[in-house]
Every structure is written in C-alpha cells, then in structure tokens.
Design a protein around this motif. Sequence first.
Motif, PDB file in Angstrom:
ATOM      1  N   GLY A   1      -3.010   7.276   1.188  1.00  0.00           N
ATOM      2  CA  GLY A   1      -3.837   6.316   0.856  1.00  0.00           C
ATOM      3  C   GLY A   1      -3.390   5.476  -0.259  1.00  0.00           C
ATOM      4  O   GLY A   1      -3.399   4.215  -0.319  1.00  0.00           O
ATOM      5  N   SER A   2      -2.793   6.206  -1.226  1.00  0.00           N
ATOM      6  CA  SER A   2      -2.306   5.528  -2.357  1.00  0.00           C
ATOM      7  C   SER A   2      -1.305   4.633  -1.978  1.00  0.00           C
ATOM      8  O   SER A   2      -0.819   3.458  -2.602  1.00  0.00           O
ATOM      9  N   ALA A   3      -0.120   5.248  -1.099  1.00  0.00           N
ATOM     10  CA  ALA A   3       0.977   4.575  -0.791  1.00  0.00           C
ATOM     11  C   ALA A   3       0.543   3.142   0.170  1.00  0.00           C
ATOM     12  O   ALA A   3       1.364   2.167  -0.269  1.00  0.00           O
ATOM     13  N   ALA A   4      -0.224   3.468   0.877  1.00  0.00           N
ATOM     14  CA  ALA A   4      -1.042   2.108   1.607  1.00  0.00           C
ATOM     15  C   ALA A   4      -1.173   0.924   0.810  1.00  0.00           C
ATOM     16  O   ALA A   4      -1.065  -0.126   0.975  1.00  0.00           O
ATOM     17  N   SER A   5      -2.067   1.282  -0.255  1.00  0.00           N
ATOM     18  CA  SER A   5      -2.993   0.558  -1.085  1.00  0.00           C
ATOM     19  C   SER A   5      -1.860  -0.163  -1.896  1.00  0.00           C
ATOM     20  O   SER A   5      -1.876  -1.280  -2.494  1.00  0.00           O
ATOM     21  N   LEU A   6      -0.795   0.624  -2.275  1.00  0.00           N
ATOM     22  CA  LEU A   6       0.391   0.057  -3.128  1.00  0.00           C
ATOM     23  C   LEU A   6       1.245  -0.845  -2.302  1.00  0.00           C
ATOM     24  O   LEU A   6       1.373  -1.985  -2.764  1.00  0.00           O
ATOM     25  N   ASN A   7       1.360  -0.500  -0.986  1.00  0.00           N
ATOM     26  CA  ASN A   7       2.082  -1.555  -0.347  1.00  0.00           C
ATOM     27  C   ASN A   7       1.161  -2.950  -0.432  1.00  0.00           C
ATOM     28  O   ASN A   7       1.905  -3.849  -0.468  1.00  0.00           O
ATOM     29  N   PHE A   8       0.043  -2.816  -0.018  1.00  0.00           N
ATOM     30  CA  PHE A   8      -0.865  -3.931  -0.070  1.00  0.00           C
ATOM     31  C   PHE A   8      -0.664  -4.808  -1.446  1.00  0.00           C
ATOM     32  O   PHE A   8      -0.527  -6.059  -1.582  1.00  0.00           O
ATOM     33  N   GLU A   9      -0.896  -4.137  -2.569  1.00  0.00           N
ATOM     34  CA  GLU A   9      -0.821  -4.642  -3.949  1.00  0.00           C
ATOM     35  C   GLU A   9       0.697  -5.257  -3.948  1.00  0.00           C
ATOM     36  O   GLU A   9       0.530  -6.510  -4.482  1.00  0.00           O
ATOM     37  N   PHE A  10       1.943  -4.588  -3.512  1.00  0.00           N
ATOM     38  CA  PHE A  10       2.957  -5.322  -3.656  1.00  0.00           C
ATOM     39  C   PHE A  10       3.194  -6.693  -2.876  1.00  0.00           C
ATOM     40  O   PHE A  10       3.439  -7.741  -3.327  1.00  0.00           O
ATOM     41  N   LEU A  11       2.454  -6.631  -1.671  1.00  0.00           N
ATOM     42  CA  LEU A  11       2.578  -7.954  -0.947  1.00  0.00           C
ATOM     43  C   LEU A  11       1.870  -9.171  -1.539  1.00  0.00           C
ATOM     44  O   LEU A  11       2.246  -9.962  -1.447  1.00  0.00           O
ATOM     45  N   ARG A  12       0.344  -8.613  -2.062  1.00  0.00           N
ATOM     46  CA  ARG A  12      -0.305  -9.670  -2.526  1.00  0.00           C
ATOM     47  C   ARG A  12       0.417 -10.379  -3.841  1.00  0.00           C
ATOM     48  O   ARG A  12       0.356 -11.339  -3.992  1.00  0.00           O
ATOM     49  N   ILE A  13       0.950  -9.426  -4.770  1.00  0.00           N
ATOM     50  CA  ILE A  13       1.636  -9.894  -5.772  1.00  0.00           C
ATOM     51  C   ILE A  13       2.877 -10.768  -5.505  1.00  0.00           C
ATOM     52  O   ILE A  13       2.962 -11.903  -6.305  1.00  0.00           O
ATOM     53  N   PHE A  14       3.620 -10.550  -4.631  1.00  0.00           N
ATOM     54  CA  PHE A  14       4.951 -11.255  -4.318  1.00  0.00           C
ATOM     55  C   PHE A  14       4.657 -12.366  -3.456  1.00  0.00           C
ATOM     56  O   PHE A  14       5.272 -13.127  -3.695  1.00  0.00           O
TER      57      PHE A  14
END
Length: 295
Positions: free
Chosen positions: A281-294
């Motif tokens: 769950g953490s990995a999936a949310s971090l992926n989304f956060e990376f994409l949102r930021i970049f």
Amino acid sequence: MEADMAVMNSKKMDMTQGSLWDKILIFAIPLAASSILQQLFNSVDTAVVGRFASSQALAAVGSNSSLISLMINLFIGISLGSNVVIAHYIGQKSEDNIHAAVHTAILVAIISGFFVMILGQFIARPVLLLMGTPEDVIELAVLYLRIYLIGMPFIMLYDFGSSILRSMGDSKRPLYSLIAAGIINTALNLVLVIVFGLGVAGVAIATVISNVVSSGIVIYVLTHEAAPIKLDLRKLSISGGELKKILSIGLPAGIQGMMFSIANVCIQSTINSFGSSAIAGSAASLNFEFLRIFL
C-alpha cells in the motif's frame, strides 16, 4: 581535427560569455529532467508489478525503493566532483588535466561499480532483514535487489559519463540517453512480466538492461568526442591528484544527498513492521505521489 572541434563546440555551452539566465535554464531543465527520470525507474518497476504481478511482488520492489534512492543520490553526488573538476580545467583550457580527470573519473566509475555490485550480493539479505522486511516478501526483495545491483557498474558509468558531458555545458545528450533507456525499461517491464511472467525478476532485469543502454550511449558519445574531452578506453588510468580533487568535492555532495534518503530508509523500516500488505500500500501511494509531483 578542426571538424571534430566544430562538432564539440556545437554541443557545448560557453557559460563564461553573454547572459547567464538563458544558459542556466537551457542547462538546468534537462539536468532536472534526468534526475527525475533516474528516480522514476524504480517507480515504473513498482507500477508494473503492482498491476500485473502480485501484492507480494509489489511489496518486494517497494521495500527496496528507499534503499535504491539512497544509493543513487550518493553516486550522483560523488559524480558531481568530476563535473566540477573537469569544468574548472575546461575554463583554464588545461588539456592535459582534462584528459587525466576524464580517464580517472571513468575508471573510478568502473571499479566502484563492480565493487558495489559484488559487495551487494553478500549484504543484500542482511540489509533487508535489518530493515525488517517480512518473511513472505524477503526472498523476492533479495532477488530484486541482487539483480538490480548487477547494473551498478552501468549506473556509475552513466552518472560519471554524464557529469563529464555536463562539465562542457552539454546536459541534453545525457537526458536523451536516459529517455531511450526509460522507454526500453518500460517496454521490457511489460514484456517480461506480462508475456513471460517473470514478476520481480523481470522488472529487475529490465532495469539492468536499460542501465546498460543509457551508459552505453553516454560512453559512445564520449569516445567520439573531440580532444581533450575524448575518452580513449585504452588509456584509462587513475591520477592520484585528480582522484583526490574529485572525491574532496564529490563525497560531501554525495553524503549530503543521502541524508533525506536515510530518513526514508528509517521510515520504510517502520512500515515493514506492519507486514507486506502495508508495504504494498505504501509503495502504491508513493508511486502516485511521485507522479503527482513530477507531472
């Protein structure tokens, strides 16, 4: 020789003449994009195994993200030392010193890359256990990290080779090579995971191959550059004086880059204590956060 110099001058940017604002933007934007792409390689792996493999595979890749980020930030910082030293010599028009620094940087990249690759095969499991990686994920996490570490010589070659190109104001070709590698990484991830069902091993293999491609392009460019920046693989040697200068700048920069990543490793260790579902769950949310930021 004159033709070679003309080609080199068309690629380099003279930061000592004219207005700096436009030059800073032209140089910095590809540099920032390259850093983002390099960090997103692991995110692509996470996205593919999360969608087409299992939650354990997602957790295995995700549990390595902070550790991989730590290594990347360290090596990017160290390679900055070669960038500064060579740029200084270019400004002085000291061809002999440029030649010595270029060949020292590349040989250091090769030696250190193989050292980390070999050492990593032995310490991958102890480090992941120290981080509290759960039993149902540990084997896949170790497999991913060990395969990923096979690509360390190529990651180091890309980082140091790119720093050499950037020292003469060329931040575009390192970005182009990383874009090509990113496309290959994504395509191979999908093929190896969906078609061949390799899961964690598939995304790790794809990452290694993409690193081979990016470093190969950069080394090809350097071996076809004009003197004194031209790389001659037969003349690789380490100059003690140049090595000292590179490390005196690069090591502090690398350690500084590691600080935030060390905090993320500690956070990941805490997440690991909640089990593989929490890691996924953490990995999936971090992926989304990376994409949102970049994006």
